[in-house]
Design an enzyme around this catalytic site. Structure first.
Site, mmCIF file in Angstrom:
data_model
loop_
_atom_site.group_PDB
_atom_site.id
_atom_site.type_symbol
_atom_site.label_atom_id
_atom_site.label_comp_id
_atom_site.label_asym_id
_atom_site.label_seq_id
_atom_site.Cartn_x
_atom_site.Cartn_y
_atom_site.Cartn_z
ATOM 1 N N SER A 111 1.043 -1.069 0.060
ATOM 2 C CA SER A 111 0.010 -0.007 -0.013
ATOM 3 C C SER A 111 0.992 1.235 -0.020
ATOM 4 O O SER A 111 2.025 1.332 0.498
ATOM 5 C CB SER A 111 -1.001 -0.094 1.260
ATOM 6 N N TYR A 142 -0.586 -0.522 10.544
ATOM 7 C CA TYR A 142 -0.905 -0.754 9.053
ATOM 8 C C TYR A 142 0.029 -0.379 8.225
ATOM 9 O O TYR A 142 0.648 -0.999 7.396
ATOM 10 C CB TYR A 142 -2.276 -0.136 8.545
HETATM 11 N N1 NAP Z 1 -9.110 -0.757 -0.593
HETATM 12 C C1 NAP Z 1 -8.146 0.043 -0.511
HETATM 13 O O1 NAP Z 1 -7.949 1.294 -0.419
HETATM 14 C C2 NAP Z 1 -6.313 -0.382 -0.156
HETATM 15 C C3 NAP Z 1 -5.319 0.443 -0.498
HETATM 16 C C4 NAP Z 1 -4.073 0.121 -0.544
HETATM 17 C C5 NAP Z 1 -3.636 -1.398 -0.253
HETATM 18 N N2 NAP Z 1 -4.977 -2.243 0.139
HETATM 19 C C6 NAP Z 1 -4.596 -3.535 0.377
HETATM 20 O O2 NAP Z 1 -5.416 -4.472 -0.675
HETATM 21 C C7 NAP Z 1 -5.816 -5.763 -0.054
HETATM 22 C C8 NAP Z 1 -6.918 -6.305 -0.391
HETATM 23 O O3 NAP Z 1 -7.920 -5.530 0.044
HETATM 24 P P1 NAP Z 1 -9.431 -4.934 -0.455
HETATM 25 O O4 NAP Z 1 -9.463 -3.605 -0.525
HETATM 26 O O5 NAP Z 1 -9.494 -5.720 -1.838
HETATM 27 O O6 NAP Z 1 -10.137 -5.420 0.800
HETATM 28 P P2 NAP Z 1 -11.834 -6.099 0.760
HETATM 29 O O7 NAP Z 1 -12.391 -5.719 -0.238
HETATM 30 O O8 NAP Z 1 -12.100 -6.288 2.136
HETATM 31 O O9 NAP Z 1 -11.085 -7.750 0.461
HETATM 32 C C9 NAP Z 1 -10.585 -8.443 1.412
HETATM 33 C C10 NAP Z 1 -10.133 -10.103 0.818
HETATM 34 O O10 NAP Z 1 -9.345 -10.555 1.856
HETATM 35 C C11 NAP Z 1 -9.918 -11.762 2.509
HETATM 36 N N3 NAP Z 1 -9.452 -12.034 3.866
HETATM 37 C C12 NAP Z 1 -9.493 -10.871 4.900
HETATM 38 N N4 NAP Z 1 -9.108 -11.591 6.092
HETATM 39 C C13 NAP Z 1 -8.550 -12.745 5.399
HETATM 40 C C14 NAP Z 1 -7.841 -14.075 6.446
HETATM 41 N N5 NAP Z 1 -7.670 -13.764 7.616
HETATM 42 N N6 NAP Z 1 -7.749 -14.902 5.815
HETATM 43 C C15 NAP Z 1 -8.021 -15.168 4.582
HETATM 44 N N7 NAP Z 1 -8.644 -14.258 3.858
HETATM 45 C C16 NAP Z 1 -8.885 -12.951 4.402
HETATM 46 C C17 NAP Z 1 -11.479 -11.635 2.298
HETATM 47 O O11 NAP Z 1 -12.141 -12.554 2.352
HETATM 48 P P3 NAP Z 1 -12.859 -13.375 3.740
HETATM 49 O O12 NAP Z 1 -13.377 -12.293 4.597
HETATM 50 O O13 NAP Z 1 -13.976 -14.135 3.213
HETATM 51 O O14 NAP Z 1 -11.809 -14.125 4.360
HETATM 52 C C18 NAP Z 1 -11.388 -10.561 1.095
HETATM 53 O O15 NAP Z 1 -11.384 -11.712 -0.238
HETATM 54 C C19 NAP Z 1 -5.057 -5.773 1.525
HETATM 55 O O16 NAP Z 1 -3.862 -6.315 1.589
HETATM 56 C C20 NAP Z 1 -5.207 -4.227 1.471
HETATM 57 O O17 NAP Z 1 -4.181 -3.938 2.583
HETATM 58 C C21 NAP Z 1 -6.112 -1.760 0.098
#
Ligand code: NAP
Length: 255
Positions: free
Chosen positions: A138, A148
């Site tokens: 990130s 984070y």
């Molecule tokens: N959205 C943003 O603004 C942003 C910005 C920078 C970086 N990121 C990074 O991008 C990545 C994905 O985030 P996202 O925004 O796509 O979030 P999201 O829509 O909440 O998706 C998160 C995914 O991770 C899975 N997950 C969460 N905890 C888990 C666990 N303990 N074991 C296995 N699977 C798990 C969830 O499925 P289940 O709940 O079914 O397990 C879901 O498929 C993360 O690493 C986040 O830090 C996000």
């Protein structure tokens, strides 16, 4: 035909990777905790793109579950060509709170699991002389906003180290460093997004497509969009003290 394993492949950025990869004909292995959502996603992808989709219900916060995924990555009979270590969540908790469990859980999911899966994939891919690892980090890793930021700074630095270790082996390693992306991330983590300017939001599908191009081109750091590239360049050239002051301001606007 290639096979990709994506952690957190049922929502947001992980789901965007899954769709982009299935659209180009890759078979998939999707990992997440919620089995119903995994099954729904698998059905959607199989029907739309005629690819094969394997699902693994696993909690990356549980070490034995991560060992199981590492074993899948090591399979010789069913090799994984691309690992996307993506699962994660926000940690809007103060570092001085008495209960440090949320921080520890975040470290387990976003550091320990990323390390264990990167090691397993890196070994298997090096042996085959080919493969790609994408770790979703990130832009938060470039600033100082709680655990984070610290975790994502680790993911980026770790990915650079892994890229160095695998340099010349035929294995490509990339850290994806997105800014704000519209996914379930903020709601799940309880993060207020009302004050984020529209210009700072990124589209998950575009971001996944651009990252796959960067990974293919062997870029070790992938920062999506021109605006975030500029912002991060500024961040990296600010005196560290100024970066901490900006981070403080951003943090206090959230409380
Ligand atoms: N959205 C943003 O603004 C942003 C910005 C920078 C970086 N990121 C990074 O991008 C990545 C994905 O985030 P996202 O925004 O796509 O979030 P999201 O829509 O909440 O998706 C998160 C995914 O991770 C899975 N997950 C969460 N905890 C888990 C666990 N303990 N074991 C296995 N699977 C798990 C969830 O499925 P289940 O709940 O079914 O397990 C879901 O498929 C993360 O690493 C986040 O830090 C996000």
């Amino acid at each position: 035909m290639a096979t990709a394993l994506i952690t957190g492949g049922t929502s947001g950025i992980g789901a965007a990777f899954a769709r982009a990869l299935a659209a180009r004909g890759d078979d998939l292995v999707l990992v997440a905790r919620n089995g119903d959502r995994l099954a729904e996603m698998a059905t959607e992808l199989k029907e739309r793109y005629a690819v094969s989709v394997e699902t693994i219900v696993a909690d990356l916060g549980v070490r034995s579950d991560v060992v199981g995924i590492a074993e899948r990555l090591a399979s010789i009979e069913q090799p994984i060509d691309l690992l996307v270590s993506n699962a994660g969540f926000g940690v809007p908790k103060k570092l001085t709170e008495a209960d440090t469990t949320p921080h520890e859980h975040a470290i387990d999911v976003m550091i320990r699991a990323v390390l264990m899966l990167g090691a397993a994939a890196g070994r298997a891919m090096r042996q085959r002389g080919t493969g790609t690892i994408v770790n979703v980090s990130s832009t938060a890793g470039f600033v100082a906003m709680g655990s984070y930021s610290a975790i994502k700074a680790w993911v980026t630095a770790y990915t650079e180290g892994l890229a160095n270790e695998l340099h010349g082996s035929g294995v490509k390693v990339t850290a994806l460093c997105p800014g704000w992306v519209r996914t379930e991330f903020h709601e799940r983590s309880g993060i207020e997004i009302g004050s984020i300017p529209g210009l700072l939001w990124l589209d998950a599908d575009r971001l996944a497509a651009d990252c796959l191009q960067d990974a293919e081109a062997g870029k070790v750091i992938s920062i999506p969009s021109k605006r975030y590239k500029v912002l991060i360049t500024i961040c990296e050239h600010l005196p560290h003290r100024a970066m901490r002051a900006v981070s403080r301001k951003l943090m206090s606007s959230r409380h």
